[in-house]
Design an enzyme around this catalytic site. Sequence first.
Site, mmCIF file in Angstrom:
data_model
loop_
_atom_site.group_PDB
_atom_site.id
_atom_site.type_symbol
_atom_site.label_atom_id
_atom_site.label_comp_id
_atom_site.label_asym_id
_atom_site.label_seq_id
_atom_site.Cartn_x
_atom_site.Cartn_y
_atom_site.Cartn_z
ATOM 1 N N CYS A 1 -13.673 -4.813 -3.509
ATOM 2 C CA CYS A 1 -12.162 -4.435 -3.607
ATOM 3 C C CYS A 1 -11.604 -5.718 -2.512
ATOM 4 O O CYS A 1 -11.530 -6.811 -2.584
ATOM 5 C CB CYS A 1 -11.700 -3.234 -2.927
ATOM 6 S SG CYS A 1 -12.165 -2.846 -1.286
ATOM 7 N N LEU B 1 8.871 -2.157 -14.645
ATOM 8 C CA LEU B 1 10.292 -1.965 -15.392
ATOM 9 C C LEU B 1 10.761 -0.532 -15.821
ATOM 10 O O LEU B 1 11.862 -0.210 -16.027
ATOM 11 C CB LEU B 1 10.635 -2.923 -16.356
ATOM 12 C CG LEU B 1 10.501 -4.594 -15.886
ATOM 13 C CD1 LEU B 1 10.590 -5.309 -17.420
ATOM 14 C CD2 LEU B 1 11.466 -4.755 -14.998
ATOM 15 N N GLN B 2 9.666 0.380 -15.962
ATOM 16 C CA GLN B 2 9.793 1.587 -16.242
ATOM 17 C C GLN B 2 10.494 2.431 -15.270
ATOM 18 O O GLN B 2 11.346 3.543 -15.442
ATOM 19 C CB GLN B 2 8.509 2.108 -16.444
ATOM 20 C CG GLN B 2 8.412 3.962 -16.278
ATOM 21 C CD GLN B 2 7.835 4.224 -14.954
ATOM 22 O OE1 GLN B 2 7.982 3.485 -13.914
ATOM 23 N NE2 GLN B 2 7.197 5.560 -14.797
ATOM 24 N N ASP C 1 10.065 -8.242 0.630
ATOM 25 C CA ASP C 1 9.093 -7.948 -0.626
ATOM 26 C C ASP C 1 8.336 -9.204 -0.777
ATOM 27 O O ASP C 1 9.044 -10.263 -1.190
ATOM 28 C CB ASP C 1 9.885 -7.328 -1.821
ATOM 29 C CG ASP C 1 8.646 -6.565 -2.662
ATOM 30 O OD1 ASP C 1 7.675 -6.929 -2.987
ATOM 31 O OD2 ASP C 1 9.387 -5.505 -3.097
ATOM 32 N N CYS D 1 1.077 6.102 -6.373
ATOM 33 C CA CYS D 1 1.765 6.192 -7.759
ATOM 34 C C CYS D 1 1.003 5.032 -8.871
ATOM 35 O O CYS D 1 0.887 5.398 -10.066
ATOM 36 C CB CYS D 1 3.125 5.767 -7.807
ATOM 37 S SG CYS D 1 4.301 6.558 -6.602
ATOM 38 N N SER E 1 4.964 -3.519 -15.834
ATOM 39 C CA SER E 1 4.838 -2.135 -15.524
ATOM 40 C C SER E 1 5.844 -1.573 -14.558
ATOM 41 O O SER E 1 6.055 -0.143 -14.338
ATOM 42 C CB SER E 1 3.408 -1.618 -15.020
ATOM 43 O OG SER E 1 3.133 -2.238 -13.736
ATOM 44 N N ASN F 1 2.867 2.747 0.482
ATOM 45 C CA ASN F 1 1.647 2.973 0.984
ATOM 46 C C ASN F 1 1.913 3.306 2.489
ATOM 47 O O ASN F 1 2.841 3.261 3.085
ATOM 48 C CB ASN F 1 0.828 1.557 0.789
ATOM 49 C CG ASN F 1 1.393 0.521 1.638
ATOM 50 O OD1 ASN F 1 1.064 0.661 3.019
ATOM 51 N ND2 ASN F 1 2.012 -0.380 1.318
#
Lengths: 91, 392
Positions: free
Chosen positions: B350, B80-81, B71, B197, B78, B140
């Site tokens: 982008c 930690l949900q 990783d 997501c 966001s 992805n």
Amino acid sequence: MTVSVRIPTILRTFTGGAAEVATDSGTLREVIAGLDASYPGIRGRIVDDAGQLRRFVNVYVGEEDVRFAQGLDTPVPAGSHVSVIPAVAGG
Amino acid sequence: MSLPPLVEPAAELTVDEVRRYSRHLIIPDVGMTGQKRLKNAKVLCVGAGGLGSPALLYLAAAGVGTLGIVDFDVVDESNLQRQVIHGQSDIGRSKAESARDSIREINPYVNVIVHKERLDSDNAMEIFADYDLIVDGTDNFATRYLVNDACVLLGKPYAWGSIYRFDGQASVFWAEYGPCYRCLYPEPPPPGMVPSCAEGGVLGVLCASIGSIQVNEAIKLITGIGEPLAGRLMIYDALEMTYRSVKVRKDPECPVCGKNPTVTELIDYEEFCGAVSEEAQEAAAGSTITARQLKDMQDAGENIFLVDVREPNEYEIVSIPGSVLIPKGEFLSGAALEQLPQDKRLVLHCKSGARSAECLAIVKNAGFSDAVHVGGGVLSWVATIDPSLPSY
């Protein structure tokens, strides 16, 4: 004579949130046309502009992937369960 | 169809290990031999996010001897949900390191190997080579096809899982014995068609529902027990609370695991998954500027409104000075249009130019006829204007 179609979360905006809907039996092509008559626009998420099943959406009649049967010509007899399973990538 | 155990048993378990794993050892199907196989197993988890969090926690607790974590990302609030391997004090830390520390707390007997890098076509084969089995916890399509192809080319099995909102899917892909991911989904959806997501949301606990299936299958493959999920797709609906499985057939025409494979080495997966739509190509034709041209417009004080259409986490990693973040999803929903000024020229960008081209088609349709986008996106800006900024 109807068949039931499982709608994935991602396409439930078309069915007013319904997870399972009923339509008439026939070939898969006819079933999808029947779906689109009740839920306009849903066909385009399953079938591309050329009329082929989209390559990132799998359709199962019972347990069988129709790509390995007769595609859109696969018979969907009354009482069948059709599942629409799109690719999702979340993780 | 049962499969032979993937891993040979370790020579022995220590007294401490026997105590720790006693609830496994007294299951006849696992027993000492199964636990020794787990001890000897090397499992790589790609992604320490939603799926990777529960997967790594349970793999560690189960006594998998070597756990690799790939990783490149850092822990965001966001996350930690649902990413239960990380905690409040980990915000801003490397996910791989945060996950390693949690694993050590759960089971100090696990050897953790941290790969703090983005998995890509250049490093995947080398990283995967040292492991017996891969757990795909990526988020992805590009990385999912990369994981699949690398596993097929190396002959390794992997436990696959994928989630969106309330829907989960899981399977085992092992081309030696059954189908691969490309047999199930030959092609990725065009960009913009299937929300991620980050765009569409995900129920946090769904990660555990699917991540635990992946660990379940990993343990079965390592120890050679039960019926592996190879050749079947498990479909979980959290709202209906149903699990159903359908058959996944090996496609003889599969480009990577079929009879006459055309993919014989890793390819460019961003290109494979990121081809822009025809509308976007049309909109971008004649309306694409370079990063240098953007800089010149800014320096000349031109009346422009620079919009970054990426996701907030990407914006956080690196952004072009003066840009306003309006993620692509808001263009697709139409919500973005209200936020755009009518009296300025729109410049969209982008990461690399695909998503901004999609958004460009939308704003041009809405009447912003002089809008342009930046070819190559923020990556091009970093490369040509300010190399001190990070690339990702």
